[in-house]
Design a protein around this motif. Structure first.
Motif, mmCIF file in Angstrom:
data_model
loop_
_atom_site.group_PDB
_atom_site.id
_atom_site.type_symbol
_atom_site.label_atom_id
_atom_site.label_comp_id
_atom_site.label_asym_id
_atom_site.label_seq_id
_atom_site.Cartn_x
_atom_site.Cartn_y
_atom_site.Cartn_z
ATOM 1 N N ILE A 87 0.795 -1.285 0.111
ATOM 2 C CA ILE A 87 0.168 0.042 -0.042
ATOM 3 C C ILE A 87 0.847 1.268 -0.092
ATOM 4 C CG2 ILE A 87 -1.757 1.292 1.039
ATOM 5 C CD1 ILE A 87 -2.793 -1.162 2.626
ATOM 6 N N VAL A 88 0.617 1.937 -1.036
ATOM 7 C CA VAL A 88 1.438 3.456 -1.050
ATOM 8 C C VAL A 88 0.415 4.485 -0.661
ATOM 9 C CG1 VAL A 88 2.442 4.968 -2.560
ATOM 10 C CG2 VAL A 88 2.708 2.773 -2.913
ATOM 11 N N LEU A 89 1.003 5.396 0.418
ATOM 12 C CA LEU A 89 -0.015 6.467 1.024
ATOM 13 C C LEU A 89 0.866 7.792 0.538
ATOM 14 C CD1 LEU A 89 -2.121 7.672 2.907
ATOM 15 C CD2 LEU A 89 -0.307 7.692 4.742
ATOM 16 N N ILE A 90 -0.178 8.576 -0.154
ATOM 17 C CA ILE A 90 0.431 9.991 -0.711
ATOM 18 C C ILE A 90 -0.377 11.015 0.177
ATOM 19 C CG2 ILE A 90 0.460 11.285 -2.730
ATOM 20 C CD1 ILE A 90 0.428 9.107 -4.470
ATOM 21 N N ASP A 91 0.388 12.019 0.592
ATOM 22 C CA ASP A 91 -0.002 13.024 1.518
ATOM 23 C C ASP A 91 1.046 14.137 1.573
ATOM 24 O OD1 ASP A 91 -2.294 13.560 3.452
ATOM 25 O OD2 ASP A 91 -0.543 14.490 4.434
ATOM 26 N N GLN A 92 0.626 15.340 1.417
ATOM 27 C CA GLN A 92 1.657 16.590 1.305
ATOM 28 C C GLN A 92 1.557 17.192 2.799
ATOM 29 O OE1 GLN A 92 -1.311 18.933 -1.318
ATOM 30 N NE2 GLN A 92 0.612 19.882 -1.111
ATOM 31 N N THR A 93 0.596 16.875 3.783
ATOM 32 C CA THR A 93 0.633 17.667 4.911
ATOM 33 C C THR A 93 1.376 16.750 5.924
ATOM 34 O OG1 THR A 93 -1.205 16.315 5.690
ATOM 35 C CG2 THR A 93 -1.837 18.362 4.337
ATOM 36 N N MET A 94 1.766 15.558 5.931
ATOM 37 C CA MET A 94 2.520 14.774 6.853
ATOM 38 C C MET A 94 3.933 14.983 6.612
ATOM 39 S SD MET A 94 0.122 13.696 8.763
ATOM 40 C CE MET A 94 0.924 12.751 9.800
ATOM 41 N N LYS A 95 4.740 15.366 7.715
ATOM 42 C CA LYS A 95 6.181 15.289 7.509
ATOM 43 C C LYS A 95 7.055 13.772 7.355
ATOM 44 C CE LYS A 95 6.703 19.864 9.511
ATOM 45 N NZ LYS A 95 7.336 20.618 10.654
ATOM 46 N N GLN A 96 6.158 12.738 7.792
ATOM 47 C CA GLN A 96 6.796 11.560 7.794
ATOM 48 C C GLN A 96 5.476 10.596 7.856
ATOM 49 O OE1 GLN A 96 9.248 11.587 11.491
ATOM 50 N NE2 GLN A 96 7.679 10.310 12.446
ATOM 51 N N CYS A 97 5.875 9.292 7.678
ATOM 52 C CA CYS A 97 4.896 8.130 7.484
ATOM 53 C C CYS A 97 4.213 8.213 8.901
ATOM 54 C CB CYS A 97 5.553 6.892 7.342
ATOM 55 S SG CYS A 97 4.221 5.661 6.749
ATOM 56 N N PRO A 98 2.917 8.157 9.022
ATOM 57 C CA PRO A 98 2.093 8.249 10.011
ATOM 58 C C PRO A 98 1.909 6.950 10.716
ATOM 59 C CG PRO A 98 0.563 8.491 8.439
ATOM 60 C CD PRO A 98 2.074 8.350 7.887
ATOM 61 N N ILE A 99 2.359 5.920 9.872
ATOM 62 C CA ILE A 99 2.141 4.438 10.395
ATOM 63 C C ILE A 99 3.548 3.825 10.245
ATOM 64 C CG2 ILE A 99 0.894 2.263 9.831
ATOM 65 C CD1 ILE A 99 -0.931 3.597 8.198
ATOM 66 N N ASN A 100 3.775 3.232 11.679
ATOM 67 C CA ASN A 100 4.920 2.378 11.613
ATOM 68 C C ASN A 100 4.766 0.909 11.218
ATOM 69 O OD1 ASN A 100 7.566 1.658 12.385
ATOM 70 N ND2 ASN A 100 7.104 1.314 14.702
ATOM 71 N N ASN A 101 4.898 0.901 10.002
ATOM 72 C CA ASN A 101 4.802 -0.614 9.325
ATOM 73 C C ASN A 101 5.322 -0.563 7.782
ATOM 74 O OD1 ASN A 101 3.844 -2.610 7.464
ATOM 75 N ND2 ASN A 101 1.935 -2.796 8.976
#
Length: 336
Positions: free
Chosen positions: A142-156
Motif C-alpha cells: 500500500i502506498v500512501l500519498i499525502d503532502q501535509t505529513m512530514k513523515q509516515c504516520p504508520i509504523n509499518n
C-alpha cells in the motif's frame, strides 16, 4: 572495448556499488597475485583471495602469511588499501543505509513494485481503510500519498509513504501510479466541501492521465460533483454525506439497524456482504435454480450485480447471464 563508455557507465553507479566493485577487484587481484608469487604458501587461488580479504579487512587471522619480500610488500599494499578503501566502504554503506531509511520514513523514496494499492490523503477514513486492508492481507503493498505529513504516520514497513502533492505528475510517478492496481482518493473534510470535491476530481484526472486502466474509488462530499467525477473516469464513487444520511434515517426508523450494516461491511466479522462469481454451469439457468444449489453452503444470495446494475431479490424466473455476479451474505469468516 570502448573504455570511455565503460568508465562513463561506472561513474553512473551509486557510490557504494562503485566502492564494492573496487574492493572486489583489488581483493581478487591481490589474491591471484599472491598465489602466483608464493604457490607453496598459497596453493590455490581461493586461499590467496581468502588471505587478501582478511588482510584488507585488517582482521589478520595469521593462518596464511607471506614469506618472500615481494609477498610481504604486496601484503603491505593490501593493508594500506584495507585501512583506507575498505574502511571508507563500510562507512559509506552504513551512511547509505541510514540515508535510505530516513528517506523512506519521510516520504522521499520512490516505490518500485507494481500491482499495489494507492491511498491519497491521510485522515481517519484512510487510516481505517489501510488497517482493514492489511488485516485481510498483511502482504499487500500500500502506498500512501499525502503532502501535509512530514513523515509516515504508520509504523509499518508494508506501507510506503510518499510526501508530495498528488496533483503533480512527479509525485504520482514516485508512487509508480502507472503500475498500480487500485487508487482510493479520500476527501479533505477540513475545508469547503465543493473545493475538496474539485481537488479530488483533478487528482483523478492526473492519475487517469498516467494510468487509464487503474481502478479508481473517489470519495465525494457533495452530489453536485458526481457527474463530473464520472466524466473524469471514476470507477466507483463513495458519497460520504449520503451514506451517513441514509444510515441516520434508517437508525431513526429502525433502531439499531446500523449494527447490521457495520457487520455486513466489516470483513473481519463472521457474516459479510460480497460478490461471488457465477459459475459457468449456472449461465442460462434461473435465479431459483441457483438459490436451491447454494442452500447449505454458508452463502445467502440476495441479488445480482449485472453490468453496473444492482438487482436485489430478482424474480425466481430471472435468467442468469454471462458476466453476472451474485450478491451474497457469506458466513464462516473472511476470504482474502
Amino acid at each position: 572495448m570502448n573504455f570511455s563508455a565503460v568508465a562513463h557507465t561506472y561513474a553512473r553507479f551509486p557510490v557504494v556499488l562503485r566502492l564494492f566493485l573496487m574492493v572486489a577487484f583489488l581483493v581478487v587481484t591481490a589474491g591471484v597475485t599472491i598465489h602466483y608469487i608464493e604457490p607453496d604458501t598459497f596453493p590455490t587461488v581461493f586461499e590467496g583471495i581468502w588471505w587478501a580479504i582478511v588482510t584488507a579487512s585488517t582482521v589478520g587471522y595469521g593462518d596464511y602469511t607471506p614469506v618472500t619480500n615481494v609477498g610481504r610488500f604486496l601484503a603491505f599494499l593490501v593493508i594500506l588499501f584495507g585501512i583506507g578503501v575498505v574502511s571508507f566502504f563500510v562507512t559509506s554503506l552504513a551512511s547509505t543505509a541510514i540515508t535510505t531509511r530516513n528517506a523512506f520514513k519521510h516520504g522521499e523514496l520512490s516505490f518500485k513494485k507494481d500491482g499495489h494499492y494507492v491511498v491519497i490523503g491521510w485522515n481517519e477514513r484512510a487510516k481505517n481503510t489501510i488497517a482493514q486492508l492489511q488485516q485481510l492481507n498483511d502482504r499487500l503493498d500500500i502506498v500512501l500519498i499525502d503532502q501535509t505529513m512530514k513523515q509516515c504516520p504508520i509504523n509499518n514497513n508494508m506501507i510506503h509513504f510518499i510526501r508530495g502533492n498528488p496533483l503533480e505528475d512527479k509525485t504520482l510517478e514516485r508512487a509508480n501510479i502507472e503500475k498500480a492496481h487500485t487508487v482510493v482518493i479520500t476527501a479533505n473534510l477540513h475545508g469547503h466541501e465543493a473545493e475538496a470535491d474539485a481537488k479530488s476530481i483533478i487528482t483523478l484526472l492526473a492519475i487517469k492521465g498516467l494510468n487509464t486502466n487503474i481502478y479508481s474509488i473517489v470519495e465525494l462530499l457533495t452530489p453536485e460533483q458526481k457527474n463530473n467525477c464520472l466524466r473524469a473516469g471514476a470507477d466507483e464513487i463513495i458519497e460520504t454525506s449520503l451514506l451517513s444520511s441514509l444510515a441516520m434515517v434508517n437508525s431513526t426508523l429502525y433502531h439499531g439497524i446500523t449494527k447490521i450494516i457495520y457487520q455486513l461491511l466489516d470483513h473481519q466479522n463472521d457474516h459479510m456482504l460480497l460478490y461471488d462469481e457465477v459459475e459457468k454451469q449456472f449461465v442460462t439457468k434461473t435465479y431459483c435454480d441457483c438459490l436451491l444449489h447454494y442452500e447449505g453452503k454458508s452463502k445467502l444470495i440476495i441479488g445480482l450485480y449485472r453490468k453496473d446494475e444492482v438487482i436485489l431479490h430478482p424474480l425466481p424466473t430471472t435468467v442468469i447471464e454471462d458476466g453476472d455476479q451474485f450478491i451474497v451474505i457469506q458466513s464462516g469468516g473472511h476470504t482474502s
